[in-house]
Scaffold this active site. Structure first.
Site, PDB file in Angstrom:
ATOM      1  N   ASN A  12      -0.734   1.800  -7.804  1.00  0.00           N
ATOM      2  CA  ASN A  12       0.419   1.058  -8.335  1.00  0.00           C
ATOM      3  C   ASN A  12      -0.053  -0.354  -8.640  1.00  0.00           C
ATOM      4  O   ASN A  12      -0.238  -1.168  -7.739  1.00  0.00           O
ATOM      5  CB  ASN A  12       1.535   1.060  -7.275  1.00  0.00           C
ATOM      6  CG  ASN A  12       2.729   0.229  -7.699  1.00  0.00           C
ATOM      7  OD1 ASN A  12       2.822  -0.201  -8.854  1.00  0.00           O
ATOM      8  ND2 ASN A  12       3.645   0.007  -6.763  1.00  0.00           N
ATOM      9  N   LYS A  14       1.501  -2.669 -10.062  1.00  0.00           N
ATOM     10  CA  LYS A  14       2.596  -3.653 -10.001  1.00  0.00           C
ATOM     11  C   LYS A  14       2.542  -4.588 -11.220  1.00  0.00           C
ATOM     12  O   LYS A  14       2.190  -4.142 -12.311  1.00  0.00           O
ATOM     13  CB  LYS A  14       2.563  -4.416  -8.671  1.00  0.00           C
ATOM     14  CG  LYS A  14       2.553  -3.444  -7.475  1.00  0.00           C
ATOM     15  CD  LYS A  14       2.872  -4.096  -6.170  1.00  0.00           C
ATOM     16  CE  LYS A  14       2.813  -3.049  -5.047  1.00  0.00           C
ATOM     17  NZ  LYS A  14       3.224  -3.559  -3.767  1.00  0.00           N
ATOM     18  N   HIS A 102      11.010   2.237  -5.653  1.00  0.00           N
ATOM     19  CA  HIS A 102      10.071   1.402  -4.890  1.00  0.00           C
ATOM     20  C   HIS A 102      10.857   0.312  -4.169  1.00  0.00           C
ATOM     21  O   HIS A 102      11.831  -0.226  -4.713  1.00  0.00           O
ATOM     22  CB  HIS A 102       9.021   0.793  -5.822  1.00  0.00           C
ATOM     23  CG  HIS A 102       7.902   0.143  -5.083  1.00  0.00           C
ATOM     24  ND1 HIS A 102       8.026  -1.106  -4.524  1.00  0.00           N
ATOM     25  CD2 HIS A 102       6.657   0.583  -4.765  1.00  0.00           C
ATOM     26  CE1 HIS A 102       6.900  -1.403  -3.892  1.00  0.00           C
ATOM     27  NE2 HIS A 102       6.045  -0.400  -4.030  1.00  0.00           N
ATOM     28  N   GLU A 104      10.369  -2.703  -3.719  1.00  0.00           N
ATOM     29  CA  GLU A 104      10.508  -3.971  -4.461  1.00  0.00           C
ATOM     30  C   GLU A 104      11.632  -3.875  -5.490  1.00  0.00           C
ATOM     31  O   GLU A 104      12.366  -4.842  -5.716  1.00  0.00           O
ATOM     32  CB  GLU A 104       9.153  -4.343  -5.109  1.00  0.00           C
ATOM     33  CG  GLU A 104       8.150  -4.784  -4.050  1.00  0.00           C
ATOM     34  CD  GLU A 104       6.696  -4.554  -4.401  1.00  0.00           C
ATOM     35  OE1 GLU A 104       6.369  -4.331  -5.580  1.00  0.00           O
ATOM     36  OE2 GLU A 104       5.862  -4.585  -3.465  1.00  0.00           O
ATOM     37  N   GLU A 174       6.780   4.498   2.457  1.00  0.00           N
ATOM     38  CA  GLU A 174       6.167   3.161   2.460  1.00  0.00           C
ATOM     39  C   GLU A 174       7.004   2.231   3.330  1.00  0.00           C
ATOM     40  O   GLU A 174       8.009   1.676   2.862  1.00  0.00           O
ATOM     41  CB  GLU A 174       6.133   2.591   1.041  1.00  0.00           C
ATOM     42  CG  GLU A 174       5.314   3.403   0.071  1.00  0.00           C
ATOM     43  CD  GLU A 174       4.848   2.545  -1.101  1.00  0.00           C
ATOM     44  OE1 GLU A 174       3.646   2.374  -1.252  1.00  0.00           O
ATOM     45  OE2 GLU A 174       5.694   2.017  -1.837  1.00  0.00           O
ATOM     46  N   GLY A 180       1.759  -4.787   1.260  1.00  0.00           N
ATOM     47  CA  GLY A 180       1.164  -6.058   0.858  1.00  0.00           C
ATOM     48  C   GLY A 180       0.995  -7.045   1.995  1.00  0.00           C
ATOM     49  O   GLY A 180       0.749  -8.224   1.768  1.00  0.00           O
ATOM     50  N   SER A 216      -0.579  -1.196   2.524  1.00  0.00           N
ATOM     51  CA  SER A 216      -1.860  -1.763   2.938  1.00  0.00           C
ATOM     52  C   SER A 216      -2.952  -0.708   3.169  1.00  0.00           C
ATOM     53  O   SER A 216      -3.786  -0.867   4.068  1.00  0.00           O
ATOM     54  CB  SER A 216      -1.682  -2.655   4.173  1.00  0.00           C
ATOM     55  OG  SER A 216      -0.834  -3.751   3.852  1.00  0.00           O
TER      56      SER A 216
END
Ligand code: PGA
Length: 261
Positions: A12, A14, A102, A104, A174, A180, A216
């Site tokens: 991904n 991003k 996702h 985010e 996730e 991250g 991560s």
């Protein structure tokens, strides 16, 4: 335990890499995959929208063994949705997968459970494959409520989905606190959640769905996560932006699957 599923590793990207950089990374991945083919692993990259055309072109012309995902899509067919992209537009570009929900998107762009469910349906009805992302925030984990949280997200997105779409569904667990942050879930935490997600999916008659871990993941921790966490692959953010670390993660999945078969 049922036979292991063919692993899937998704990069991904991003909101990183313009189209020139995206082509460069795609080519680097192609060279490394030719030197060390991922015989047992499906490999997918998810570039930003504006890079999709360049990346699908380079993948086709250089016969790179990856398929391409979009990071998001709008569930509507067309119309007054400024700034958005439809499933049909992605399909025309040769995109085969879409990430849906996702964390985010959920946190920053108001993607609630209803929009996640509608988006997921729009994707699979067009015959594209969907990667449904679920996962809890740190406060939920600290309260010990992660199983209930993830069950609720899975049901909200998948309950009532026509069984014929089952083969198009992949789930990525996730945990938000691991995305991250450099904080990876332990293999034991991943294993427990994989077991939980698979049992919820079985209740939804989705036993064939692959279940990935994301948060991560890197070249160093991938081998133990895949061996001890019993994942069917990974959704990788930061470590997918460098061809070498992405390929190391793919290699870890490939080796593990070859041993288990
Ligand atoms: P990360 O991102 O690997 O950089 O933690 C994972 C993701 O958000 O998919």
């Amino acid at each position: 335990m049922s036979a292991p599923k063919k692993p899937l590793v998704i990069g991904n990207w991003k909101m990183n890499l313009d189209f020139v950089e995206a082509v460069h990374l795609g080519q680097q991945i192609g060279v490394l995959l030719k030197n060390r083919p991922a015989e047992h692993t499906d490999v997918v990259v998810a570039p930003p929208f504006v890079d999709l055309r360049s990346v699908t072109s380079i993948v086709a012309s250089e016969r790179i063994a990856v398929t391409v995902a979009a990071q998001h899509v709008n569930p509507n067919e067309n119309g007054a949705h400024t700034g958005e992209i439809s499933v049909a537009m992605l399909q025309r570009l040769g995109v085969e997968w879409v990430l849906v929900g996702h964390s985010e998107r959920r946190a920053l762009y108001a993607m609630d459970d209803a929009i996640v469910a509608a988006t997921l349906r729009a994707v699979v009805r067009s015959g594209l494959k969907v990667v449904l992302c679920v996962g809890e925030a740190l406060d939920v984990r600290e309260e010990g409520d992660q199983d209930e949280w993830v069950r609720r997200q899975l049901r909200a997105a998948l309950e009532g989905l026509d069984e014929r779409f089952g083969e198009l569904v992949t789930v990525a667990y996730e945990p938000i606190w691991a995305i991250g942050t450099g904080l990876t879930a332990t293999s034991a935490q991943v294993y427990e959640m994989m077991t939980h997600v698979r049992s919820v999916l079985a209740g939804l008659k989705l036993v064939d769905a692959r279940v990935l871990y994301g948060g991560s993941v890197n070249a160093e921790n991938a081998a133990s996560l895949v061996a001890e966490g019993h994942v069917d692959g990974f959704l990788v953010g930061g470590a997918s932006l460098k061809a070498e670390s992405f390929l190391a993660i793919i290699g870890a999945c490939d080796d593990c699957y070859a041993l288990k078969r």
